[in-house]
Design an enzyme around this catalytic site. Structure first.
Site, PDB file in Angstrom:
ATOM      1  NE  ARG A  38      56.576  32.958  39.032  1.00 45.26           N
ATOM      2  CZ  ARG A  38      55.394  32.576  38.599  1.00 45.26           C
ATOM      3  NH1 ARG A  38      55.278  31.486  37.880  1.00 45.26           N
ATOM      4  NH2 ARG A  38      54.315  33.275  38.859  1.00 45.26           N
ATOM      5  CB  ILE A 105      53.758  39.436  44.620  1.00 46.36           C
ATOM      6  CG1 ILE A 105      54.638  38.397  45.348  1.00 46.36           C
ATOM      7  CG2 ILE A 105      53.346  38.917  43.243  1.00 46.36           C
ATOM      8  CD1 ILE A 105      53.930  37.059  45.606  1.00 46.36           C
ATOM      9  CG  HIS A 123      53.298  37.871  38.251  1.00 45.39           C
ATOM     10  ND1 HIS A 123      54.547  37.305  38.223  1.00 45.39           N
ATOM     11  CD2 HIS A 123      52.831  37.775  36.977  1.00 45.39           C
ATOM     12  CE1 HIS A 123      54.834  36.888  36.995  1.00 45.39           C
ATOM     13  NE2 HIS A 123      53.802  37.165  36.224  1.00 45.39           N
ATOM     14  CB  CYS A 131      36.277  40.644  48.456  1.00 46.22           C
ATOM     15  SG  CYS A 131      34.794  39.720  47.979  1.00 46.22           S
ATOM     16  CB  CYS A 134      32.493  43.153  46.507  1.00 47.53           C
ATOM     17  SG  CYS A 134      33.313  43.214  48.121  1.00 47.53           S
ATOM     18  CB  SER A 198      65.361  34.043  34.120  1.00 46.17           C
ATOM     19  OG  SER A 198      64.035  33.723  34.470  1.00 46.17           O
TER      20      SER A 198
HETATM   21 ZN   LIG Z   1      33.272  41.116  49.026  1.00 49.18          ZN
END
Ligand SMILES: [Zn+2]
Length: 251
Positions: A38, A105, A123, A131, A134, A198
């Site tokens: 970023r 992340i 994040h 998925c 599900c 920041s």
């Molecule tokens: Zn699925």
């Protein structure tokens, strides 16, 4: 204050703390070679971000999302926890730090040895995929093989839903469970230690404000000035590994 005095002040705050919370941003991971997406000149300022609604609506957007993710894989795969991550892990082991809230992340806190249940990822996590329908977990290595063979965005092996890295995209709602856990941890904190953020992205930046309003000591270690420097009890504009490593006694 000179650098030694700053480190001594931080060490004193840590020694006084009984239920500290650590809040980390990109600055701790750049010390492991992970780009700050970023920041000015960062990847997300060079390429238009793909919004969550576009990912849902367009196979081309899904393919482009995955193409970009695999283009970054070498940086993520090569990254290892650095001195700052090790110092945070040491504080968790000592029982000083109850929770680590992170905007990152990359999974490097867990890789440093912190139990996953003590890491709150605002994040999400880009080191695996899920998925969207599900929730089944999918591994990136498997997705990459199929993606490079078929040039199709991956679908869930169980329900044929869209598969996406377990991150929060632009335009995607913040994860309510993680936000709630972060709020509870923040309200229980006697020391709130910000490392490498920041503090300009909301709602994440609201946590240090909440901690301070609730009576916690607020300390910030970040190379650049932050949005909350004036609110903090201690601000150190220096590298995280060198600063926290020295304060905690971890190399
Ligand atoms: Zn699925």
């Amino acid at each position: 204050m000179d650098s030694d005095s700053e480190i001594a002040a931080l060490a004193g705050m840590i020694n006084e703390a009984r239920r500290a919370v650590v809040f980390t941003g990109a600055g701790i991971s750049t010390e492991s070679g992970i780009p700050d997406f970023r920041s000015p000149g960062g990847i997300w300022t060079q390429m238009a971000p793909i919004y969550f609604d576009d990912f849902l609506a367009s196979e081309a957007a899904r393919r482009e999302t995955w193409r970009r993710r695999f283009a970054m894989e070498e940086a993520f795969a090569a990254a290892e926890p650095n001195r700052g991550h090790r110092a945070v892990d040491a504080l968790v082991r000592r029982g000083t730090v109850a929770s680590v809230i992170t905007q990152n992340i990359d999974g490097l806190h867990q890789a440093s040895g912190i139990p996953p249940e003590k890491v709150i990822e605002l994040h999400g996590n880009t080191t695996y995929a899920t998925c969207l329908d599900c929730g089944t977990r999918h591994e990136l290595a498997d997705i990459r093989i199929a993606f490079e063979r078929d040039d199709k965005a991956p679908r869930c092996r169980r329900c044929h839903g869209f598969v996406k890295t377990a991150t929060i995209s632009f335009g995607q709602a913040m994860p309510q469970g993680e936000m709630r856990r972060a709020e509870i941890a923040t309200l229980a904190a006697d020391l709130f230690l910000v490392l490498g953020s920041s503090l300009v992205v909301y709602p994440a930046a609201g946590f240090p404000e909440l901690a301070k309003r609730n009576g916690a000591v607020l300390a910030i270690v970040n190379r650049e000035p932050t949005g909350l420097d004036e609110l903090a009890d201690l601000v150190i504009h220096h590298g995280i590994g060198d600063t926290l490593g020295a304060a905690v006694g971890v190399n």
